[in-house]
Design a protein around this motif. Sequence first.
Motif, PDB file in Angstrom:
ATOM      1  N   ALA A  51       0.874  -1.174   0.000  1.00 51.31           N
ATOM      2  CA  ALA A  51       0.000   0.000   0.000  1.00 51.31           C
ATOM      3  C   ALA A  51       0.910   1.222   0.000  1.00 51.31           C
ATOM      4  O   ALA A  51       1.716   1.410   0.910  1.00 51.31           O
ATOM      5  CB  ALA A  51      -0.923  -0.005   1.213  1.00 51.31           C
ATOM      6  N   PHE A  52       0.820   2.047  -1.027  1.00 49.35           N
ATOM      7  CA  PHE A  52       1.701   3.208  -1.201  1.00 49.35           C
ATOM      8  C   PHE A  52       0.899   4.469  -0.949  1.00 49.35           C
ATOM      9  O   PHE A  52      -0.101   4.725  -1.613  1.00 49.35           O
ATOM     10  CB  PHE A  52       2.269   3.199  -2.622  1.00 49.35           C
ATOM     11  N   VAL A  53       1.308   5.264   0.052  1.00 49.11           N
ATOM     12  CA  VAL A  53       0.622   6.498   0.402  1.00 49.11           C
ATOM     13  C   VAL A  53       1.488   7.659  -0.080  1.00 49.11           C
ATOM     14  O   VAL A  53       2.622   7.821   0.372  1.00 49.11           O
ATOM     15  CB  VAL A  53       0.385   6.597   1.925  1.00 49.11           C
ATOM     16  N   LEU A  54       0.952   8.448  -1.002  1.00 53.72           N
ATOM     17  CA  LEU A  54       1.694   9.584  -1.549  1.00 53.72           C
ATOM     18  C   LEU A  54       1.534  10.806  -0.657  1.00 53.72           C
ATOM     19  O   LEU A  54       0.422  11.232  -0.377  1.00 53.72           O
ATOM     20  CB  LEU A  54       1.191   9.924  -2.957  1.00 53.72           C
ATOM     21  N   CYS A  55       2.624  11.363  -0.186  1.00 55.47           N
ATOM     22  CA  CYS A  55       2.680  12.610   0.574  1.00 55.47           C
ATOM     23  C   CYS A  55       1.513  12.735   1.553  1.00 55.47           C
ATOM     24  O   CYS A  55       0.469  13.267   1.232  1.00 55.47           O
ATOM     25  CB  CYS A  55       2.714  13.816  -0.359  1.00 55.47           C
ATOM     26  N   SER A  56       1.695  12.240   2.729  1.00 44.26           N
ATOM     27  CA  SER A  56       0.636  12.210   3.726  1.00 44.26           C
ATOM     28  C   SER A  56       0.656  13.466   4.587  1.00 44.26           C
ATOM     29  O   SER A  56       1.476  13.592   5.494  1.00 44.26           O
ATOM     30  CB  SER A  56       0.823  10.979   4.608  1.00 44.26           C
ATOM     31  N   PRO A  57      -0.261  14.426   4.330  1.00 43.05           N
ATOM     32  CA  PRO A  57      -0.268  15.655   5.113  1.00 43.05           C
ATOM     33  C   PRO A  57      -0.902  15.492   6.492  1.00 43.05           C
ATOM     34  O   PRO A  57      -0.715  16.317   7.362  1.00 43.05           O
ATOM     35  CB  PRO A  57      -1.089  16.616   4.258  1.00 43.05           C
ATOM     36  N   SER A  58      -1.658  14.429   6.691  1.00 41.20           N
ATOM     37  CA  SER A  58      -2.287  14.216   7.991  1.00 41.20           C
ATOM     38  C   SER A  58      -2.471  12.725   8.226  1.00 41.20           C
ATOM     39  O   SER A  58      -2.417  11.920   7.302  1.00 41.20           O
ATOM     40  CB  SER A  58      -3.645  14.917   8.052  1.00 41.20           C
ATOM     41  N   VAL A  59      -2.723  12.371   9.462  1.00 42.27           N
ATOM     42  CA  VAL A  59      -2.909  10.973   9.818  1.00 42.27           C
ATOM     43  C   VAL A  59      -4.147  10.399   9.123  1.00 42.27           C
ATOM     44  O   VAL A  59      -4.159   9.237   8.734  1.00 42.27           O
ATOM     45  CB  VAL A  59      -3.014  10.822  11.350  1.00 42.27           C
ATOM     46  N   SER A  60      -5.179  11.214   8.925  1.00 39.02           N
ATOM     47  CA  SER A  60      -6.413  10.710   8.316  1.00 39.02           C
ATOM     48  C   SER A  60      -6.194  10.215   6.891  1.00 39.02           C
ATOM     49  O   SER A  60      -6.910   9.326   6.435  1.00 39.02           O
ATOM     50  CB  SER A  60      -7.508  11.776   8.336  1.00 39.02           C
ATOM     51  N   SER A  61      -5.194  10.737   6.191  1.00 36.21           N
ATOM     52  CA  SER A  61      -4.936  10.276   4.827  1.00 36.21           C
ATOM     53  C   SER A  61      -4.308   8.885   4.797  1.00 36.21           C
ATOM     54  O   SER A  61      -4.247   8.250   3.759  1.00 36.21           O
ATOM     55  CB  SER A  61      -4.057  11.278   4.073  1.00 36.21           C
ATOM     56  N   LEU A  62      -3.872   8.400   5.955  1.00 38.21           N
ATOM     57  CA  LEU A  62      -3.313   7.061   6.044  1.00 38.21           C
ATOM     58  C   LEU A  62      -4.393   5.998   6.263  1.00 38.21           C
ATOM     59  O   LEU A  62      -4.119   4.804   6.132  1.00 38.21           O
ATOM     60  CB  LEU A  62      -2.315   6.971   7.203  1.00 38.21           C
ATOM     61  N   GLN A  63      -5.598   6.412   6.602  1.00 39.14           N
ATOM     62  CA  GLN A  63      -6.654   5.480   6.972  1.00 39.14           C
ATOM     63  C   GLN A  63      -6.941   4.397   5.921  1.00 39.14           C
ATOM     64  O   GLN A  63      -7.088   3.227   6.284  1.00 39.14           O
ATOM     65  CB  GLN A  63      -7.936   6.227   7.340  1.00 39.14           C
ATOM     66  N   PRO A  64      -7.030   4.714   4.613  1.00 39.10           N
ATOM     67  CA  PRO A  64      -7.281   3.640   3.642  1.00 39.10           C
ATOM     68  C   PRO A  64      -6.193   2.567   3.650  1.00 39.10           C
ATOM     69  O   PRO A  64      -6.499   1.371   3.594  1.00 39.10           O
ATOM     70  CB  PRO A  64      -7.333   4.375   2.295  1.00 39.10           C
ATOM     71  N   ALA A  65      -4.932   2.969   3.754  1.00 37.97           N
ATOM     72  CA  ALA A  65      -3.837   1.995   3.798  1.00 37.97           C
ATOM     73  C   ALA A  65      -3.885   1.183   5.087  1.00 37.97           C
ATOM     74  O   ALA A  65      -3.665  -0.030   5.075  1.00 37.97           O
ATOM     75  CB  ALA A  65      -2.496   2.708   3.664  1.00 37.97           C
ATOM     76  N   LEU A  66      -4.197   1.835   6.190  1.00 38.81           N
ATOM     77  CA  LEU A  66      -4.303   1.118   7.457  1.00 38.81           C
ATOM     78  C   LEU A  66      -5.466   0.133   7.441  1.00 38.81           C
ATOM     79  O   LEU A  66      -5.367  -0.966   7.998  1.00 38.81           O
ATOM     80  CB  LEU A  66      -4.461   2.105   8.615  1.00 38.81           C
ATOM     81  N   ALA A  67      -6.551   0.505   6.806  1.00 42.68           N
ATOM     82  CA  ALA A  67      -7.705  -0.397   6.693  1.00 42.68           C
ATOM     83  C   ALA A  67      -7.326  -1.647   5.894  1.00 42.68           C
ATOM     84  O   ALA A  67      -7.736  -2.768   6.247  1.00 42.68           O
ATOM     85  CB  ALA A  67      -8.885   0.320   6.057  1.00 42.68           C
ATOM     86  N   LEU A  68      -6.559  -1.470   4.814  1.00 41.20           N
ATOM     87  CA  LEU A  68      -6.085  -2.628   4.048  1.00 41.20           C
ATOM     88  C   LEU A  68      -5.220  -3.531   4.916  1.00 41.20           C
ATOM     89  O   LEU A  68      -5.348  -4.757   4.889  1.00 41.20           O
ATOM     90  CB  LEU A  68      -5.276  -2.181   2.824  1.00 41.20           C
ATOM     91  N   TYR A  69      -4.335  -2.926   5.695  1.00 35.46           N
ATOM     92  CA  TYR A  69      -3.439  -3.692   6.563  1.00 35.46           C
ATOM     93  C   TYR A  69      -4.233  -4.471   7.616  1.00 35.46           C
ATOM     94  O   TYR A  69      -4.026  -5.666   7.816  1.00 35.46           O
ATOM     95  CB  TYR A  69      -2.435  -2.753   7.230  1.00 35.46           C
ATOM     96  N   LYS A  70      -5.154  -3.779   8.286  1.00 37.18           N
ATOM     97  CA  LYS A  70      -5.955  -4.420   9.337  1.00 37.18           C
ATOM     98  C   LYS A  70      -6.838  -5.537   8.789  1.00 37.18           C
ATOM     99  O   LYS A  70      -7.134  -6.496   9.490  1.00 37.18           O
ATOM    100  CB  LYS A  70      -6.799  -3.380  10.057  1.00 37.18           C
ATOM    101  N   ALA A  71      -7.261  -5.400   7.535  1.00 36.18           N
ATOM    102  CA  ALA A  71      -8.105  -6.419   6.904  1.00 36.18           C
ATOM    103  C   ALA A  71      -7.282  -7.582   6.349  1.00 36.18           C
ATOM    104  O   ALA A  71      -7.838  -8.525   5.799  1.00 36.18           O
ATOM    105  CB  ALA A  71      -8.939  -5.790   5.790  1.00 36.18           C
ATOM    106  N   GLY A  72      -5.956  -7.495   6.473  1.00 29.10           N
ATOM    107  CA  GLY A  72      -5.096  -8.556   5.965  1.00 29.10           C
ATOM    108  C   GLY A  72      -4.921  -8.525   4.453  1.00 29.10           C
ATOM    109  O   GLY A  72      -4.546  -9.513   3.850  1.00 29.10           O
ATOM    110  N   LEU A  73      -5.186  -7.366   3.838  1.00 25.95           N
ATOM    111  CA  LEU A  73      -5.086  -7.246   2.385  1.00 25.95           C
ATOM    112  C   LEU A  73      -3.741  -6.709   1.918  1.00 25.95           C
ATOM    113  O   LEU A  73      -3.477  -6.641   0.727  1.00 25.95           O
ATOM    114  CB  LEU A  73      -6.225  -6.379   1.849  1.00 25.95           C
ATOM    115  N   THR A  74      -2.877  -6.301   2.845  1.00 30.76           N
ATOM    116  CA  THR A  74      -1.506  -5.915   2.520  1.00 30.76           C
ATOM    117  C   THR A  74      -0.632  -6.181   3.736  1.00 30.76           C
ATOM    118  O   THR A  74      -1.119  -6.138   4.872  1.00 30.76           O
ATOM    119  CB  THR A  74      -1.385  -4.441   2.086  1.00 30.76           C
ATOM    120  N   ARG A  75       0.627  -6.490   3.471  1.00 27.05           N
ATOM    121  CA  ARG A  75       1.571  -6.721   4.569  1.00 27.05           C
ATOM    122  C   ARG A  75       2.489  -5.524   4.781  1.00 27.05           C
ATOM    123  O   ARG A  75       3.170  -5.433   5.791  1.00 27.05           O
ATOM    124  CB  ARG A  75       2.401  -7.963   4.291  1.00 27.05           C
TER     125      ARG A  75
END
Length: 63
Positions: free
Chosen positions: A26-50
């Motif tokens: 999961a690649f997050v481009l230029c994260s200005p805030s923690v909330s922009s990380l939420q989609p990547a974190l959701a993938l991680y928590k769901a076991g869809l990315t390591r």
Amino acid sequence: MDLYDSRAGISAFLFKKCPPEAVDLAFVLCSPSVSSLQPALALYKAGLTRRILISGGGTAVDG
């Protein structure tokens, strides 16, 4: 086709809701805030990315 139709078509294409799929990274481009990380974190928590790679960063608190 007028400007509104063009914008609506582009928006529908770019912001289409799709079910998440498993990815290698999961690649997050230029994260200005923690909330922009939420989609990547959701993938991680769901076991869809390591792995999550964050590029860039937000504003520095201490300058």
